[in-house]
Design an enzyme around this catalytic site. Structure first.
Site, PDB file in Angstrom:
ATOM      1  CG  ASP A  33      -1.810  -1.147   1.288  1.00 11.87           C
ATOM      2  OD1 ASP A  33      -2.291  -1.734   0.277  1.00 11.87           O
ATOM      3  OD2 ASP A  33      -1.875  -1.414   2.650  1.00 11.87           O
TER       4      ASP A  33
HETATM    5  N1  URA Z   1      -1.234  -5.897   4.137  1.00  8.43           N
HETATM    6  C1  URA Z   1      -1.490  -4.601   4.150  1.00  8.43           C
HETATM    7  O1  URA Z   1      -2.635  -4.273   4.919  1.00  8.43           O
HETATM    8  N2  URA Z   1      -0.910  -3.653   3.507  1.00  8.43           N
HETATM    9  C2  URA Z   1      -0.005  -4.042   2.736  1.00  8.43           C
HETATM   10  O2  URA Z   1       0.568  -3.177   2.006  1.00  8.43           O
HETATM   11  C3  URA Z   1       0.612  -5.183   2.687  1.00  8.43           C
HETATM   12  C4  URA Z   1       0.004  -6.254   3.256  1.00  8.43           C
END
Ligand code: URA
Length: 241
Positions: free
Chosen positions: A102
């Site tokens: 993310d």
């Molecule tokens: N889980 C999440 O919530 N975000 C990420 O970027 C990777 C795994």
């Protein structure tokens, strides 16, 4: 690369046979017959065998990037935000990210132009374990940790068993380690929200046997051949506590 090896890599002939072809004057470099098999050539040279161009077979590139918070896991962002590809030397290659993190997650992200490798890493049957550290709101009790380990219902499907460890408890936040092999959208954040301990910060610290090591956010390094090989092999290695 030596001319003899270049021809062998490109599939023209075995190294030994290539040496013979060179000695026989069948190979030119930039229009000149070259009879020395040890002559150095590079990708920019025009190498020909019996007049036909010999294209080099490029070694695929695999990079490990420490993705900083505030970068998008794409090749290009129409909104003009910083992309992970802006942070690395692509060596003129069309690299792309393996899976995604993310915008607000930091940590270990692989970039490659190796389609087989990327496919193997992201295929649902691949059980490469991803390790995350999450700073969370509040201090999860044994019940919350048990629920995270056993499975949380996300989009009507429970998450697979996960390795979840309380690394430290501070005054009103805690540090948790997650070891998961699934890669569902915002999985760790949604799991934590479901047990009432939202993530304040999330970092992927490991990918299979790889660790961030001494890299700083924004830094990257090439994987070694051994690392690529062991990742390709880390299929079903998820032995959770
Ligand atoms: N889980 C999440 O919530 N975000 C990420 O970027 C990777 C795994």
């Amino acid at each position: 690369m030596r001319l003899q090896k270049y021809l062998a890599h490109a599939g023209v002939a075995s190294r030994r046979a290539a040496e013979r072809l060179i000695a026989d004057g069948k190979v030119t470099v930039d229009g000149q017959v070259v009879q020395d098999p040890a002559r150095d050539v590079s990708e920019s040279d025009d190498v020909r065998f019996e007049g036909r161009p010999v294209r080099p077979v490029l070694q695929p590139v695999h990079l490990l990037l420490y993705k900083p918070v505030g970068t998008v896991t794409t090749v290009h962002d129409p909104e003009g935000r910083m992309c992970v590809l802006d942070l690395v030397d692509t060596q003129g290659r069309r690299l792309y990210p393996v899976g995604r993190l993310d915008f607000d997650t930091s940590g270990l992200l692989l970039l490659t132009d190796d389609g087989d490798f990327a496919h193997r890493m992201t295929h649902p049957s691949s059980e490469v374990v991803k390790t995350y550290e999450a700073r969370v709101q509040g201090i999860p009790g044994t019940e919350a940790i048990r629920a995270l380990r056993e499975g949380i219902l996300l989009d009507d499907t429970p998450t697979a068993p996960a390795g979840v460890t309380l690394l430290r408890a501070d005054r009103d936040t805690a540090l948790l380690e997650f070891r998961i092999h699934e890669g569902r959208n915002r999985q760790v954040r949604r799991m934590l929200e479901a047990v009432g301990h939202p993530a304040l910060a999330l970092c992927r610290t490991g990918y299979g046997p790889l660790r961030l090591g001494s890299l700083y956010p924004g830094q990257s390094r090439p994987l070694t051949d051994d690392e690529v090989e062991s990742l390709m092999e880390s299929g079903r290695t998820a032995g959770f506590p």
